[in-house]
Design a protein around this motif. Structure first.
Motif, short mmCIF file in Angstrom:
data_model
loop_
_atom_site.label_atom_id
_atom_site.label_comp_id
_atom_site.label_asym_id
_atom_site.label_seq_id
_atom_site.Cartn_x
_atom_site.Cartn_y
_atom_site.Cartn_z
N ASP A 12 0.92 -1.08 0.04
CA ASP A 12 0.14 -0.06 -0.02
C ASP A 12 0.91 1.26 -0.11
OD1 ASP A 12 -1.79 2.04 0.39
OD2 ASP A 12 -2.76 0.89 1.92
N SER A 14 0.23 4.07 0.61
CA SER A 14 0.02 5.25 1.47
C SER A 14 0.67 4.90 2.90
CB SER A 14 -1.45 5.57 1.77
OG SER A 14 -2.04 4.29 2.09
N LEU A 15 1.05 3.62 3.06
CA LEU A 15 1.61 3.09 4.27
C LEU A 15 3.02 2.78 4.39
CD1 LEU A 15 -1.06 0.69 5.43
CD2 LEU A 15 -0.93 3.00 6.31
N PHE A 49 -1.80 -4.56 -5.10
CA PHE A 49 -2.48 -3.42 -5.39
C PHE A 49 -2.56 -2.95 -6.77
CE2 PHE A 49 -1.31 -3.34 -0.76
CZ PHE A 49 -2.35 -3.06 -0.19
N ARG A 51 -3.53 0.27 -9.05
CA ARG A 51 -3.90 1.64 -9.18
C ARG A 51 -4.23 2.39 -10.60
NH1 ARG A 51 0.28 5.92 -6.27
NH2 ARG A 51 1.71 4.96 -7.82
N GLN A 111 -7.31 -5.64 5.95
CA GLN A 111 -6.89 -5.21 4.81
C GLN A 111 -8.20 -4.47 4.19
OE1 GLN A 111 -4.00 -4.83 3.05
NE2 GLN A 111 -2.89 -5.54 4.73
N ARG A 112 -9.20 -4.63 4.53
CA ARG A 112 -10.26 -4.00 3.97
C ARG A 112 -10.75 -2.83 4.31
NH1 ARG A 112 -14.39 -9.61 4.52
NH2 ARG A 112 -13.20 -10.59 2.71
N TYR A 113 -10.23 -2.50 5.61
CA TYR A 113 -10.31 -1.27 6.11
C TYR A 113 -9.33 -0.37 5.89
CZ TYR A 113 -14.44 -3.02 8.38
OH TYR A 113 -15.77 -3.62 8.73
N TYR A 114 -9.22 0.83 5.46
CA TYR A 114 -8.12 1.56 5.06
C TYR A 114 -7.64 2.11 6.35
CZ TYR A 114 -5.35 5.59 3.59
OH TYR A 114 -4.33 6.58 3.30
N SER A 115 -8.23 2.18 7.52
CA SER A 115 -7.43 2.84 8.69
C SER A 115 -7.06 1.91 9.41
CB SER A 115 -8.64 3.57 9.55
OG SER A 115 -9.67 2.57 9.76
N CYS A 116 -7.05 0.37 9.10
CA CYS A 116 -6.47 -0.68 10.06
C CYS A 116 -5.10 -0.77 9.88
CB CYS A 116 -7.22 -1.83 9.75
SG CYS A 116 -6.62 -3.31 10.79
N HIS A 135 -6.65 0.97 14.67
CA HIS A 135 -6.44 2.25 13.74
C HIS A 135 -5.59 3.16 14.46
CE1 HIS A 135 -9.62 3.53 16.10
NE2 HIS A 135 -9.35 4.84 15.74
#
Length: 156
Positions: A12, A14-15, A49, A51, A111-116, A135
């Motif tokens: 990801d 973003s991470l 991923f 994009r 993985q389904r939750y962006y904030s996790c 999170h």
């Protein structure tokens, strides 16, 4: 879709800062309504991923209208390395508690939750809530029974 392009990544973006990225192709600047595009990506790493983005010179907030994306691939032949480090802790402040059959399934739910960013799993939890998602920066405590394991996202 004009000027959109497709990339695949192993992590990801973003991470993680050490993301491997392969550029797969770009849509031309002239696109007919309902036109389909096929891109073939030859990544040498396990892809997690996809994009689709577009560089735009117009005002911010212009969105790409995508009706359908079909992604196909081959299973990896070698074991996939985990991006999680483990520790014998239990998350004390989860934002979601649920049940999962395995730690891997709990990771998929995360993985389904962006904030996790971390999750705890126990195969022997006394309730159905054996998958705890967090999170925040890890806020855990050690347990005497060692039935819980916390999986911390690692970009290494």
């Amino acid at each position: 879709m004009p000027n959109a392009y497709v990339e695949v990544m192993d992590k990801d973006v973003s991470l993680c800062s050490d993301v491997q990225v392969v550029w797969c192709g770009a849509v031309s600047s002239t696109v007919a309504a309902g036109e389909e595009f096929t891109f073939t990506c030859n990544a040498t790493f396990p892809v997690r991923f996809v994009r689709v983005t577009r560089r735009s010179t117009v005002a911010v907030g212009v969105r790409i209208g995508i009706g359908h994306i079909d992604i196909q691939g081959e299973g990896t032949k070698k074991p996939h390395r985990s991006y999680y480090k483990t520790s014998k802790k239990k998350t004390s402040e989860p934002f979601l508690t649920t049940s999962a059959m395995t730690a891997g399934e709990c990771g998929i739910i995360c993985q389904r939750y962006y904030s996790c960013i971390d999750f705890s799993y126990s195969a022997t939890a006394p309730t159905d809530e054996n998958c705890l998602l967090t999170h925040k920066t890890l806020s855990s405590h050690y347990l005497d029974d060692n039935s819980w394991t916390t999986y911390i996202l690692s970009c290494m």
